[in-house]
Design an enzyme around this catalytic site. Structure first.
Site, short mmCIF file in Angstrom:
data_model
loop_
_atom_site.label_atom_id
_atom_site.label_comp_id
_atom_site.label_asym_id
_atom_site.label_seq_id
_atom_site.Cartn_x
_atom_site.Cartn_y
_atom_site.Cartn_z
N LYS A 11 0.84 -1.20 0.00
CA LYS A 11 0.00 0.00 0.00
C LYS A 11 0.88 1.26 0.00
O LYS A 11 2.10 1.17 0.21
CB LYS A 11 -0.94 -0.05 1.21
CG LYS A 11 -1.94 -1.23 1.15
CD LYS A 11 -2.80 -1.30 2.41
CE LYS A 11 -3.83 -2.41 2.31
NZ LYS A 11 -4.66 -2.50 3.55
N TYR A 51 -12.03 -2.78 -3.50
CA TYR A 51 -12.59 -2.93 -2.15
C TYR A 51 -14.12 -2.91 -2.16
O TYR A 51 -14.74 -2.56 -1.14
CB TYR A 51 -12.05 -1.83 -1.24
CG TYR A 51 -10.65 -2.13 -0.70
CD1 TYR A 51 -10.39 -3.27 0.06
CD2 TYR A 51 -9.59 -1.26 -0.94
CE1 TYR A 51 -9.13 -3.55 0.55
CE2 TYR A 51 -8.31 -1.53 -0.45
CZ TYR A 51 -8.10 -2.68 0.31
OH TYR A 51 -6.84 -2.95 0.80
N PHE A 59 -15.53 3.02 7.18
CA PHE A 59 -14.16 3.43 6.85
C PHE A 59 -13.87 3.38 5.35
O PHE A 59 -12.74 3.65 4.94
CB PHE A 59 -13.15 2.56 7.61
CG PHE A 59 -13.27 1.07 7.36
CD1 PHE A 59 -12.71 0.49 6.24
CD2 PHE A 59 -13.96 0.26 8.26
CE1 PHE A 59 -12.83 -0.88 6.01
CE2 PHE A 59 -14.07 -1.12 8.04
CZ PHE A 59 -13.51 -1.69 6.90
N ARG A 87 -1.20 -14.76 3.83
CA ARG A 87 -1.93 -14.02 4.87
C ARG A 87 -1.22 -14.13 6.22
O ARG A 87 -1.22 -13.19 7.01
CB ARG A 87 -3.36 -14.56 5.01
CG ARG A 87 -4.24 -14.29 3.81
CD ARG A 87 -4.82 -12.91 3.80
NE ARG A 87 -5.84 -12.72 4.82
CZ ARG A 87 -6.59 -11.63 4.92
NH1 ARG A 87 -6.42 -10.62 4.08
NH2 ARG A 87 -7.49 -11.53 5.86
N ARG A 104 2.81 -6.83 9.18
CA ARG A 104 2.07 -5.78 9.90
C ARG A 104 2.51 -5.70 11.36
O ARG A 104 2.60 -4.61 11.94
CB ARG A 104 0.56 -6.03 9.81
CG ARG A 104 0.00 -5.73 8.41
CD ARG A 104 -1.42 -6.25 8.29
NE ARG A 104 -2.07 -5.87 7.05
CZ ARG A 104 -3.19 -6.45 6.60
NH1 ARG A 104 -3.76 -7.42 7.30
NH2 ARG A 104 -3.73 -6.05 5.47
N ASN A 114 -1.73 -0.04 7.26
CA ASN A 114 -1.20 -1.37 7.59
C ASN A 114 -0.34 -2.00 6.49
O ASN A 114 -0.21 -3.22 6.41
CB ASN A 114 -2.32 -2.30 8.08
CG ASN A 114 -3.39 -2.54 7.03
OD1 ASN A 114 -3.31 -2.01 5.93
ND2 ASN A 114 -4.37 -3.36 7.36
N HIS A 117 -1.63 -5.51 1.49
CA HIS A 117 -2.86 -6.28 1.28
C HIS A 117 -2.51 -7.66 0.76
O HIS A 117 -1.59 -7.79 -0.05
CB HIS A 117 -3.75 -5.58 0.23
CG HIS A 117 -4.77 -6.51 -0.39
ND1 HIS A 117 -5.97 -6.79 0.21
CD2 HIS A 117 -4.75 -7.25 -1.52
CE1 HIS A 117 -6.65 -7.67 -0.54
NE2 HIS A 117 -5.92 -7.95 -1.60
N GLU A 128 -8.89 -10.82 -8.02
CA GLU A 128 -8.00 -9.66 -7.86
C GLU A 128 -6.88 -9.67 -8.90
O GLU A 128 -6.53 -8.63 -9.45
CB GLU A 128 -7.43 -9.63 -6.43
CG GLU A 128 -8.52 -9.29 -5.40
CD GLU A 128 -8.09 -9.47 -3.95
OE1 GLU A 128 -6.91 -9.80 -3.70
OE2 GLU A 128 -8.94 -9.27 -3.07
P1 RTP Z 1 -6.63 -6.18 3.09
O1 RTP Z 1 -7.92 -6.49 2.33
O2 RTP Z 1 -6.14 -4.79 2.90
O3 RTP Z 1 -5.59 -7.25 2.92
O4 RTP Z 1 -6.98 -6.25 4.63
P2 RTP Z 1 -7.73 -7.36 5.44
O5 RTP Z 1 -8.29 -8.43 4.52
O6 RTP Z 1 -6.81 -7.80 6.51
O7 RTP Z 1 -8.92 -6.53 6.06
P3 RTP Z 1 -10.34 -6.08 5.45
O8 RTP Z 1 -11.35 -6.32 6.50
O9 RTP Z 1 -10.55 -6.64 4.09
O10 RTP Z 1 -10.14 -4.50 5.35
C1 RTP Z 1 -9.44 -3.93 4.27
C2 RTP Z 1 -8.62 -2.78 4.75
O11 RTP Z 1 -9.46 -1.76 5.23
C3 RTP Z 1 -8.83 -1.06 6.28
N1 RTP Z 1 -9.66 -1.14 7.47
N2 RTP Z 1 -9.88 -0.11 8.25
N3 RTP Z 1 -10.84 1.59 10.31
C4 RTP Z 1 -11.18 0.31 10.33
O12 RTP Z 1 -11.85 -0.18 11.17
C5 RTP Z 1 -10.69 -0.53 9.23
N4 RTP Z 1 -10.97 -1.81 9.06
C6 RTP Z 1 -10.32 -2.19 7.95
C7 RTP Z 1 -7.48 -1.73 6.52
O13 RTP Z 1 -6.48 -1.01 5.79
C8 RTP Z 1 -7.69 -3.10 5.91
O14 RTP Z 1 -6.47 -3.68 5.52
#
Ligand code: RTP
Length: 150
Positions: A11, A51, A59, A87, A104, A114, A117, A128
């Site tokens: 990112k 996303y 968010f 992951r 992370r 963070n 991704h 993707e």
């Molecule tokens: P990613 O898709 O980026 O690999 O992250 P992830 O699966 O671990 O988490 P996901 O739930 O898919 O969320 C995507 C990204 O959104 C941001 N986020 N912010 N402020 C918040 O509560 C919040 N929750 C998620 C994070 O950058 C997360 O990686």
């Protein structure tokens, strides 16, 4: 043996903080193969598409702004169970909950900064990779490394 592929993105914060080599090194040293890579700026509409599953989250706006705030490194990595193991290398979404030793856990503090991704399922990885690499991926290594793969 069929090897999986996953989509990994460094990112904008990871790029700005000089963590590209660190991230690539961790995946390479594990024994995964880098199959495709590009450093690009993405449009807001593209980030929203990537996303899309999170569009109803509070968010979402901030997340899209963050992803378009600077260049990202888009990559395809290949290897045995690379989706789930990738992951694990990435670590928990909230960096304060991520274990030390994960990307992370070692390099981030805020959930909204963070660093990286990683696809969360084989099916999402396929989607993707198709989204980020519509031009396709050149085949450059046909033999699996005999000192990594049985
Ligand atoms: P990613 O898709 O980026 O690999 O992250 P992830 O699966 O671990 O988490 P996901 O739930 O898919 O969320 C995507 C990204 O959104 C941001 N986020 N912010 N402020 C918040 O509560 C919040 N929750 C998620 C994070 O950058 C997360 O990686």
């Amino acid at each position: 043996m069929a090897l999986e592929q996953t989509f990994i993105m460094i990112k904008p914060d990871g790029v700005q903080r000089g963590l590209i080599g660190e991230v690539i090194g961790r995946f390479e040293k594990k024994g995964f193969y880098l199959k495709a890579m590009k450093l690009i700026n993405v449009e807001k509409s593209f980030a929203e598409k990537h996303y899309a599953d999170l569009s109803s989250k509070p968010f979402f706006g901030g997340l899209v702004e963050y992803i378009v705030s600077g260049p990202v490194v888009a990559m395809v990595w290949e290897g045995k169970q690379v989706v789930s193991t990738g992951r694990k290398l990435v670590g928990a979404t909230n960096p304060l909950a991520a274990e030390p030793g994960t990307i992370r856990g070692d390099f981030a503090v805020d959930i909204g900064r963070n660093v990286i991704h990683g696809s969360d399922s084989v099916e999402n990885a396929r989607k993707e990779i198709a989204l980020w690499f519509p031009e396709g991926i050149a085949e450059w290594r046909s033999n699996q490394h005999p000192w990594i793969y049985e």
